[in-house]
Design a protein around this motif. Structure first.
Motif, PDB file in Angstrom:
ATOM      1  N   VAL A   1      26.144   1.887 -13.482  1.00  0.00           N
ATOM      2  CA  VAL A   1      24.832   2.183 -14.039  1.00  0.00           C
ATOM      3  C   VAL A   1      24.133   3.115 -13.057  1.00  0.00           C
ATOM      4  O   VAL A   1      23.814   2.725 -11.928  1.00  0.00           O
ATOM      5  CB  VAL A   1      23.990   0.909 -14.257  1.00  0.00           C
ATOM      6  N   ASP A   2      23.925   4.359 -13.482  1.00  0.00           N
ATOM      7  CA  ASP A   2      23.295   5.358 -12.627  1.00  0.00           C
ATOM      8  C   ASP A   2      22.668   6.425 -13.517  1.00  0.00           C
ATOM      9  O   ASP A   2      23.287   6.852 -14.494  1.00  0.00           O
ATOM     10  CB  ASP A   2      24.332   5.977 -11.693  1.00  0.00           C
ATOM     11  N   ASP A   3      21.465   6.861 -13.175  1.00  0.00           N
ATOM     12  CA  ASP A   3      20.787   7.865 -13.984  1.00  0.00           C
ATOM     13  C   ASP A   3      21.284   9.283 -13.700  1.00  0.00           C
ATOM     14  O   ASP A   3      20.988  10.204 -14.448  1.00  0.00           O
ATOM     15  CB  ASP A   3      19.276   7.786 -13.793  1.00  0.00           C
ATOM     16  N   ASP A   4      22.062   9.476 -12.648  1.00  0.00           N
ATOM     17  CA  ASP A   4      22.614  10.785 -12.306  1.00  0.00           C
ATOM     18  C   ASP A   4      23.967  10.945 -13.009  1.00  0.00           C
ATOM     19  O   ASP A   4      24.978  10.371 -12.582  1.00  0.00           O
ATOM     20  CB  ASP A   4      22.771  10.893 -10.788  1.00  0.00           C
ATOM     21  N   ALA A   5      23.981  11.725 -14.067  1.00  0.00           N
ATOM     22  CA  ALA A   5      25.190  11.867 -14.888  1.00  0.00           C
ATOM     23  C   ALA A   5      26.361  12.443 -14.108  1.00  0.00           C
ATOM     24  O   ALA A   5      27.507  12.019 -14.300  1.00  0.00           O
ATOM     25  CB  ALA A   5      24.891  12.745 -16.103  1.00  0.00           C
ATOM     26  N   THR A   6      26.105  13.392 -13.220  1.00  0.00           N
ATOM     27  CA  THR A   6      27.182  14.001 -12.447  1.00  0.00           C
ATOM     28  C   THR A   6      27.838  12.979 -11.521  1.00  0.00           C
ATOM     29  O   THR A   6      29.059  12.841 -11.494  1.00  0.00           O
ATOM     30  CB  THR A   6      26.664  15.198 -11.630  1.00  0.00           C
ATOM     31  N   PHE A   7      27.014  12.250 -10.777  1.00  0.00           N
ATOM     32  CA  PHE A   7      27.546  11.231  -9.870  1.00  0.00           C
ATOM     33  C   PHE A   7      28.296  10.159 -10.643  1.00  0.00           C
ATOM     34  O   PHE A   7      29.401   9.761 -10.267  1.00  0.00           O
ATOM     35  CB  PHE A   7      26.414  10.598  -9.055  1.00  0.00           C
ATOM     36  N   ARG A   8      27.699   9.702 -11.741  1.00  0.00           N
ATOM     37  CA  ARG A   8      28.312   8.656 -12.560  1.00  0.00           C
ATOM     38  C   ARG A   8      29.671   9.112 -13.079  1.00  0.00           C
ATOM     39  O   ARG A   8      30.652   8.369 -13.026  1.00  0.00           O
ATOM     40  CB  ARG A   8      27.363   8.302 -13.713  1.00  0.00           C
ATOM     41  N   GLY A   9      29.751  10.339 -13.548  1.00  0.00           N
ATOM     42  CA  GLY A   9      31.010  10.862 -14.070  1.00  0.00           C
ATOM     43  C   GLY A   9      32.081  10.989 -13.001  1.00  0.00           C
ATOM     44  O   GLY A   9      33.243  10.658 -13.234  1.00  0.00           O
ATOM     45  N   LEU A  10      31.693  11.467 -11.826  1.00  0.00           N
ATOM     46  CA  LEU A  10      32.661  11.611 -10.733  1.00  0.00           C
ATOM     47  C   LEU A  10      33.170  10.261 -10.261  1.00  0.00           C
ATOM     48  O   LEU A  10      34.372  10.074 -10.043  1.00  0.00           O
ATOM     49  CB  LEU A  10      32.029  12.375  -9.571  1.00  0.00           C
TER      50      LEU A  10
ATOM     51  N   PHE B   1      26.863   3.619 -17.895  1.00  0.00           N
ATOM     52  CA  PHE B   1      25.588   3.688 -18.607  1.00  0.00           C
ATOM     53  C   PHE B   1      24.592   4.499 -17.795  1.00  0.00           C
ATOM     54  O   PHE B   1      24.583   4.426 -16.567  1.00  0.00           O
ATOM     55  CB  PHE B   1      25.016   2.280 -18.828  1.00  0.00           C
ATOM     56  N   PRO B   2      23.689   5.235 -18.477  1.00  0.00           N
ATOM     57  CA  PRO B   2      22.702   6.057 -17.776  1.00  0.00           C
ATOM     58  C   PRO B   2      21.469   5.276 -17.309  1.00  0.00           C
ATOM     59  O   PRO B   2      20.601   5.836 -16.647  1.00  0.00           O
ATOM     60  CB  PRO B   2      22.313   7.104 -18.813  1.00  0.00           C
ATOM     61  N   GLY B   3      21.385   4.020 -17.672  1.00  0.00           N
ATOM     62  CA  GLY B   3      20.225   3.218 -17.274  1.00  0.00           C
ATOM     63  C   GLY B   3      20.410   1.759 -17.606  1.00  0.00           C
ATOM     64  O   GLY B   3      21.432   1.345 -18.181  1.00  0.00           O
ATOM     65  N   ALA B   4      19.409   0.967 -17.242  1.00  0.00           N
ATOM     66  CA  ALA B   4      19.487  -0.483 -17.388  1.00  0.00           C
ATOM     67  C   ALA B   4      19.488  -0.932 -18.851  1.00  0.00           C
ATOM     68  O   ALA B   4      20.235  -1.843 -19.219  1.00  0.00           O
ATOM     69  CB  ALA B   4      18.332  -1.140 -16.638  1.00  0.00           C
ATOM     70  N   ALA B   5      18.654  -0.317 -19.674  1.00  0.00           N
ATOM     71  CA  ALA B   5      18.513  -0.779 -21.062  1.00  0.00           C
ATOM     72  C   ALA B   5      19.838  -0.765 -21.829  1.00  0.00           C
ATOM     73  O   ALA B   5      20.206  -1.773 -22.448  1.00  0.00           O
ATOM     74  CB  ALA B   5      17.444   0.031 -21.791  1.00  0.00           C
ATOM     75  N   PRO B   6      20.593   0.335 -21.817  1.00  0.00           N
ATOM     76  CA  PRO B   6      21.862   0.299 -22.548  1.00  0.00           C
ATOM     77  C   PRO B   6      22.874  -0.666 -21.936  1.00  0.00           C
ATOM     78  O   PRO B   6      23.676  -1.270 -22.653  1.00  0.00           O
ATOM     79  CB  PRO B   6      22.361   1.739 -22.521  1.00  0.00           C
ATOM     80  N   ALA B   7      22.833  -0.826 -20.623  1.00  0.00           N
ATOM     81  CA  ALA B   7      23.746  -1.780 -19.975  1.00  0.00           C
ATOM     82  C   ALA B   7      23.423  -3.207 -20.401  1.00  0.00           C
ATOM     83  O   ALA B   7      24.320  -3.992 -20.710  1.00  0.00           O
ATOM     84  CB  ALA B   7      23.671  -1.641 -18.454  1.00  0.00           C
ATOM     85  N   LEU B   8      22.146  -3.543 -20.441  1.00  0.00           N
ATOM     86  CA  LEU B   8      21.739  -4.886 -20.871  1.00  0.00           C
ATOM     87  C   LEU B   8      22.048  -5.115 -22.346  1.00  0.00           C
ATOM     88  O   LEU B   8      22.439  -6.216 -22.739  1.00  0.00           O
ATOM     89  CB  LEU B   8      20.259  -5.112 -20.586  1.00  0.00           C
ATOM     90  N   ALA B   9      21.904  -4.080 -23.171  1.00  0.00           N
ATOM     91  CA  ALA B   9      22.255  -4.202 -24.591  1.00  0.00           C
ATOM     92  C   ALA B   9      23.748  -4.472 -24.743  1.00  0.00           C
ATOM     93  O   ALA B   9      24.158  -5.283 -25.579  1.00  0.00           O
ATOM     94  CB  ALA B   9      21.859  -2.930 -25.338  1.00  0.00           C
ATOM     95  N   TRP B  10      24.561  -3.824 -23.928  1.00  0.00           N
ATOM     96  CA  TRP B  10      26.012  -4.029 -23.943  1.00  0.00           C
ATOM     97  C   TRP B  10      26.345  -5.474 -23.603  1.00  0.00           C
ATOM     98  O   TRP B  10      27.171  -6.104 -24.257  1.00  0.00           O
ATOM     99  CB  TRP B  10      26.646  -3.039 -22.967  1.00  0.00           C
ATOM    100  N   VAL B  11      25.668  -6.028 -22.584  1.00  0.00           N
ATOM    101  CA  VAL B  11      25.880  -7.431 -22.203  1.00  0.00           C
ATOM    102  C   VAL B  11      25.433  -8.353 -23.326  1.00  0.00           C
ATOM    103  O   VAL B  11      26.093  -9.346 -23.639  1.00  0.00           O
ATOM    104  CB  VAL B  11      25.139  -7.753 -20.884  1.00  0.00           C
ATOM    105  N   ALA B  12      24.311  -8.037 -23.979  1.00  0.00           N
ATOM    106  CA  ALA B  12      23.798  -8.858 -25.071  1.00  0.00           C
ATOM    107  C   ALA B  12      24.771  -8.912 -26.248  1.00  0.00           C
ATOM    108  O   ALA B  12      24.769  -9.883 -27.010  1.00  0.00           O
ATOM    109  CB  ALA B  12      22.439  -8.320 -25.530  1.00  0.00           C
ATOM    110  N   GLU B  13      25.608  -7.884 -26.379  1.00  0.00           N
ATOM    111  CA  GLU B  13      26.632  -7.867 -27.438  1.00  0.00           C
ATOM    112  C   GLU B  13      27.815  -8.767 -27.098  1.00  0.00           C
ATOM    113  O   GLU B  13      28.735  -8.905 -27.896  1.00  0.00           O
ATOM    114  CB  GLU B  13      27.131  -6.437 -27.659  1.00  0.00           C
ATOM    115  N   GLY B  14      27.800  -9.343 -25.889  1.00  0.00           N
ATOM    116  CA  GLY B  14      28.862 -10.261 -25.510  1.00  0.00           C
ATOM    117  C   GLY B  14      29.902  -9.693 -24.567  1.00  0.00           C
ATOM    118  O   GLY B  14      30.866 -10.368 -24.238  1.00  0.00           O
TER     119      GLY B  14
END
Length: 69
Positions: free
Chosen positions: A5-14, A29-42
């Motif tokens: 989980v990192d907002d820097d797309a270049t760093f995250r991709g590397l 994930f680019p941030g906390a919200a999508p990561a938490l949604a992923w966890v909420a999906e199980g």
């Protein structure tokens, strides 16, 4: 599965590419919200790599939310 989980797309991709080259499965994930949604999906991860200084929700706050989930 390692989750990044990192907002820097270049760093995250590397980092994701390096981990995948080392044989790990990676979800990013680019941030906390999508990561938490992923966890909420199980979904679950074996390890998390968090950016400590993200603009909306920082790493420590995300870690607290993950522990609650």
């Amino acid at each position: 599965m390692i989750v990044l989980v990192d907002d820097d797309a270049t760093f995250r991709g590397l980092l994701a590419a390096n981990l995948e080259d080392a044989g790990f499965r990676v979800r990013d994930f680019p941030g906390a919200a999508p990561a938490l949604a992923w966890v909420a999906e199980g979904h679950r991860a074996d390890a998390w790599v968090l950016d400590w200084r993200m603009p909306e929700t920082d790493g420590p706050a995300l870690l607290r939310a993950l522990r609650e989930a």
